[in-house]
Design a protein around this motif. Structure first.
Motif, PDB file in Angstrom:
ATOM      1  N   LYS A 390      51.170  41.070  46.883  1.00 19.77           N
ATOM      2  CA  LYS A 390      51.768  39.726  46.693  1.00 19.77           C
ATOM      3  C   LYS A 390      50.978  38.669  47.459  1.00 19.77           C
ATOM      4  N   LEU A 391      50.515  39.040  48.639  1.00 22.25           N
ATOM      5  CA  LEU A 391      49.737  38.099  49.450  1.00 22.25           C
ATOM      6  C   LEU A 391      48.458  37.694  48.708  1.00 22.25           C
ATOM      7  N   ILE A 392      47.822  38.671  48.078  1.00 23.78           N
ATOM      8  CA  ILE A 392      46.598  38.376  47.318  1.00 23.78           C
ATOM      9  C   ILE A 392      46.926  37.529  46.085  1.00 23.78           C
ATOM     10  N   ALA A 393      48.062  37.825  45.459  1.00 20.98           N
ATOM     11  CA  ALA A 393      48.453  37.016  44.290  1.00 20.98           C
ATOM     12  C   ALA A 393      48.679  35.556  44.705  1.00 20.98           C
ATOM     13  N   LYS A 394      49.241  35.359  45.906  1.00 24.18           N
ATOM     14  CA  LYS A 394      49.450  33.979  46.394  1.00 24.18           C
ATOM     15  C   LYS A 394      48.107  33.312  46.647  1.00 24.18           C
ATOM     16  N   LEU A 395      47.223  34.041  47.299  1.00 23.27           N
ATOM     17  CA  LEU A 395      45.888  33.501  47.590  1.00 23.27           C
ATOM     18  C   LEU A 395      45.202  33.104  46.281  1.00 23.27           C
ATOM     19  N   GLN A 396      45.297  33.978  45.290  1.00 23.03           N
ATOM     20  CA  GLN A 396      44.624  33.720  44.002  1.00 23.03           C
ATOM     21  C   GLN A 396      45.208  32.481  43.330  1.00 23.03           C
ATOM     22  N   LYS A 397      46.528  32.355  43.376  1.00 18.23           N
ATOM     23  CA  LYS A 397      47.160  31.187  42.745  1.00 18.23           C
ATOM     24  C   LYS A 397      46.731  29.901  43.466  1.00 18.23           C
ATOM     25  N   ASN A 398      46.684  29.971  44.784  1.00 16.69           N
ATOM     26  CA  ASN A 398      46.240  28.790  45.548  1.00 16.69           C
ATOM     27  C   ASN A 398      44.789  28.454  45.203  1.00 16.69           C
ATOM     28  N   LEU A 399      43.986  29.490  44.940  1.00 12.09           N
ATOM     29  CA  LEU A 399      42.586  29.238  44.573  1.00 12.09           C
ATOM     30  C   LEU A 399      42.481  28.566  43.203  1.00 12.09           C
ATOM     31  N   VAL A 400      43.357  28.945  42.290  1.00  9.40           N
ATOM     32  CA  VAL A 400      43.367  28.266  40.974  1.00  9.40           C
ATOM     33  C   VAL A 400      43.640  26.778  41.201  1.00  9.40           C
ATOM     34  N   LEU A 401      44.604  26.484  42.064  1.00  5.97           N
ATOM     35  CA  LEU A 401      44.942  25.074  42.339  1.00  5.97           C
ATOM     36  C   LEU A 401      43.790  24.360  43.043  1.00  5.97           C
ATOM     37  N   GLU A 402      42.961  25.132  43.754  1.00  5.99           N
ATOM     38  CA  GLU A 402      41.785  24.564  44.438  1.00  5.99           C
ATOM     39  C   GLU A 402      40.599  24.406  43.490  1.00  5.99           C
ATOM     40  N   GLY A 403      40.686  25.056  42.292  1.00  6.97           N
ATOM     41  CA  GLY A 403      39.581  24.942  41.335  1.00  6.97           C
ATOM     42  C   GLY A 403      38.684  26.169  41.251  1.00  6.97           C
ATOM     43  N   TYR A 404      39.272  27.362  41.504  1.00  4.74           N
ATOM     44  CA  TYR A 404      38.466  28.602  41.476  1.00  4.74           C
ATOM     45  C   TYR A 404      39.250  29.710  40.776  1.00  4.74           C
ATOM     46  N   HIS A 405      38.584  30.422  39.852  1.00  2.00           N
ATOM     47  CA  HIS A 405      39.217  31.556  39.186  1.00  2.00           C
ATOM     48  C   HIS A 405      38.701  32.876  39.758  1.00  2.00           C
ATOM     49  N   ILE A 406      39.613  33.670  40.357  1.00  2.00           N
ATOM     50  CA  ILE A 406      39.316  35.082  40.640  1.00  2.00           C
ATOM     51  C   ILE A 406      40.470  35.876  40.016  1.00  2.00           C
ATOM     52  N   ALA A 407      40.359  37.200  39.964  1.00  2.00           N
ATOM     53  CA  ALA A 407      41.446  37.990  39.371  1.00  2.00           C
ATOM     54  C   ALA A 407      42.634  38.049  40.328  1.00  2.00           C
ATOM     55  N   LYS A 408      43.818  38.205  39.761  1.00  2.00           N
ATOM     56  CA  LYS A 408      45.045  38.338  40.583  1.00  2.00           C
ATOM     57  C   LYS A 408      44.941  39.495  41.558  1.00  2.00           C
ATOM     58  N   THR A 409      44.179  40.504  41.167  1.00  2.00           N
ATOM     59  CA  THR A 409      44.011  41.671  42.026  1.00  2.00           C
ATOM     60  C   THR A 409      42.977  41.412  43.113  1.00  2.00           C
ATOM     61  N   GLY A 410      42.350  40.233  43.108  1.00  2.00           N
ATOM     62  CA  GLY A 410      41.386  39.891  44.153  1.00  2.00           C
ATOM     63  C   GLY A 410      39.940  40.191  43.796  1.00  2.00           C
ATOM     64  N   LYS A 411      39.699  40.686  42.558  1.00  2.00           N
ATOM     65  CA  LYS A 411      38.311  41.016  42.186  1.00  2.00           C
ATOM     66  C   LYS A 411      37.590  39.797  41.634  1.00  2.00           C
ATOM     67  N   ALA A 412      36.292  39.755  41.836  1.00  2.00           N
ATOM     68  CA  ALA A 412      35.530  38.620  41.325  1.00  2.00           C
ATOM     69  C   ALA A 412      34.047  38.946  41.282  1.00  2.00           C
ATOM     70  N   PHE A 413      33.311  38.116  40.526  1.00  2.00           N
ATOM     71  CA  PHE A 413      31.891  38.398  40.252  1.00  2.00           C
ATOM     72  C   PHE A 413      31.085  37.112  40.265  1.00  2.00           C
ATOM     73  N   LEU A 414      29.880  37.228  40.783  1.00  2.00           N
ATOM     74  CA  LEU A 414      28.970  36.081  40.750  1.00  2.00           C
ATOM     75  C   LEU A 414      28.147  36.131  39.461  1.00  2.00           C
ATOM     76  N   SER A 415      27.607  34.971  39.093  1.00  2.00           N
ATOM     77  CA  SER A 415      26.671  34.935  37.963  1.00  2.00           C
ATOM     78  C   SER A 415      25.402  34.236  38.421  1.00  2.00           C
ATOM     79  N   THR A 416      24.336  34.392  37.634  1.00  4.42           N
ATOM     80  CA  THR A 416      23.072  33.752  38.015  1.00  4.42           C
ATOM     81  C   THR A 416      23.180  32.226  37.946  1.00  4.42           C
ATOM     82  N   ALA A 417      24.233  31.735  37.274  1.00  7.49           N
ATOM     83  CA  ALA A 417      24.400  30.276  37.175  1.00  7.49           C
ATOM     84  C   ALA A 417      24.927  29.680  38.480  1.00  7.49           C
ATOM     85  N   MET A 418      25.367  30.514  39.404  1.00  9.83           N
ATOM     86  CA  MET A 418      25.971  30.001  40.649  1.00  9.83           C
ATOM     87  C   MET A 418      24.928  29.673  41.702  1.00  9.83           C
ATOM     88  N   THR A 419      25.283  28.687  42.514  1.00  9.69           N
ATOM     89  CA  THR A 419      24.371  28.228  43.563  1.00  9.69           C
ATOM     90  C   THR A 419      25.013  28.464  44.933  1.00  9.69           C
TER      91      THR A 419
END
Ligand SMILES: Cc1ncc(COP(=O)(O)O)c(C=O)c1O
Length: 441
Positions: A390-419
């Protein structure tokens, strides 16, 4: 950004979700992007960013769950695909792009000689397991506890076992209700990275095992890399008992130009690929030496394993995949290693500053945030309580509001387009989102 936005009840995402809930179970097709109280609906993507239907742009660290190595709508992929679409999207006849992608894939890893395509990673896992059964004439497969290999009864066994049912040696637990007993009996579950216990369990079933399938850095417990002793044991024992060693590189092919097998010097019999090799389109593939891939060859009559599919190797996917791989060099992969390290170090510091009781794991362009600080070595040590999830789900939701998408489970991936500045922005946002999650209790 529009004044009305997710999760505003007046947002366009809400309007779409209300329509969706009328015509789809739970209003969704994939569980992954489900977001309480309703999902953010994407409108467009460009490079590292995705814009939702209400006009909000966010950094996309989901990248269609690790499939978009160059982010969204890479211009070279878009223009080649547009040209291919104008020339036809699917043929019963084979095409040049299919040959070209197969050549590209075979050119990236020493042991890759022949490829058989499919439409998804799940299909490719299914295909590899069937291939192993056809080669060995045996039915059982070995997989590690808590490791995802796609949506397929056998591959899903013990995917989400819990302390109530996992047993001392891992018990085979069906993932969905109604999983046939025969499926559970045909899947031998081993603890990831526990070399001794895994070898003992495998040997106890040795005459019945067709395949041992291993993900070299499973996403379900934070991309912990396989240990050298574990993978060496899998290689040695597979050969000794006459089973096929399948390496699932559906996600990890991104960790080096030649995948995790090149990075960690792993020599499987068959490899399963998907995600980045499709350049943003549905794809899967089984790859290996001729000795093992011969099972698909029809030239001496009916193949031991007939394998087909209406959209398999369609020229749109094949075109996009070849460009995506050609554009993904070793230098890109090395740069993502550095960017990933920067992100993990920054997030660790951000959690400490925010007094957030969590951690970030992973390597290369893959990471996962946990709501606990226990050392993660395998499924059981990574296992999160309901409160921690639940703590991670809260963090993830707050990140959406901040302008960032990661998975609800806390997983995420970089792409070559990122700086670096994208990553630094994410670290700063994580600190605010973590602080907020702590204060939300
Ligand atoms: C390791 C692994 N294997 C297989 C699959 C299934 O691939 P697909 O979603 O393309 O069916 C996935 C998907 O995330 C995966 O992570």
């Amino acid at each position: 950004m529009s004044a009305v936005n997710w999760p505003d009840p007046l947002s366009k995402s809400k309007e779409l979700y209300d329509r969706a809930a009328e015509v789809m179970p739970g209003g969704i097709t994939r569980i992954l992007p489900w977001q309480d109280p309703f999902p953010v609906y994407a409108k467009s993507g460009s490079g590292a960013y995705v814009t939702d239907v209400d006009g909000t742009r966010r950094l996309d660290l989901l990248n269609n769950f690790a499939s978009l190595i160059h982010g969204h709508a890479h211009p070279a992929i878009v223009s080649a695909v547009q040209e291919q679409v104008a020339n036809g999207t699917a043929f019963t006849l084979p095409t040049q792009p299919e040959v070209a992608l197969a050549e590209t894939i075979c050119g990236r890893v020493e042991g890759f000689e022949w490829v058989r395509f499919s439409n998804s990673g799940s299909e490719a896992v299914m295909c590899a397991i069937k291939a192993a059964r056809a080669i060995t004439g045996r039915s059982k497969i070995v997989k590690a506890e808590g490791v995802y290999h796609g949506s397929y009864d056998y591959a899903e066994v013990s995917l989400d076992s819990s302390p109530e049912n996992w047993g001392e040696d891992p018990t085979s637990i069906g993932y969905s209700k109604g999983t046939p007993e025969g499926v559970k009996n045909d899947v031998v579950v081993i603890p990831f990275n526990d070399t001794e216990a895994a070898e003992r369990i495998i040997r106890a079933n040795k005459d019945q095992i067709a395949a041992i399938i291993i993900d070299p850095a499973p996403s379900y417990f934070g991309f912990v890399p396989v240990s050298q002793s574990f993978i060496e044991m899998i290689r040695r024992v597979s050969t000794e008992i006459g089973a096929v060693f399948i390496l699932d590189e559906v996600i990890t092919f991104r960790v080096n130009r030649g995948g995790a097998q090149t990075r960690f010097n792993i020599k499987p019999d068959l490899t399963v690929l998907a995600k980045i090799i499709g350049g943003g389109f549905p794809v899967g593939a089984v790859v290996g030496s001729r000795k093992f891939m011969e099972v698909f060859d029809h030239r001496n009559g009916k193949p031991l394993l007939p394998w087909s599919g209406t959209f398999t190797a369609n020229p749109v996917t094949m075109t996009a995949g070849k460009i995506a791989l050609d554009l993904y060099t070793q230098a890109d992969s090395d740069r993502l290693d550095v960017l990933g390290d920067r992100l993990r170090a920054g997030v660790t510091e951000a959690f400490a500053k925010a007094d957030f009781p969590g951690q970030v794991t992973g390597f290369s362009s893959m990471f996962m945030v946990f709501g606990h600080q226990r050392t993660v070595l395998d499924y059981r040590s990574g296992y999160s309580s309901k409160e921690e999830s639940k703590l991670i789900a809260k963090l993830q939701k707050n990140l959406v509001l901040e302008g960032y998408h990661i998975a609800k489970t806390g997983k995420a991936f970089l792409s070559t387009a990122m700086t670096e500045s994208d990553v630094d922005g994410f670290i700063a946002a994580t600190e605010r989102a973590a602080r907020q999650a702590v204060s939300q209790g």
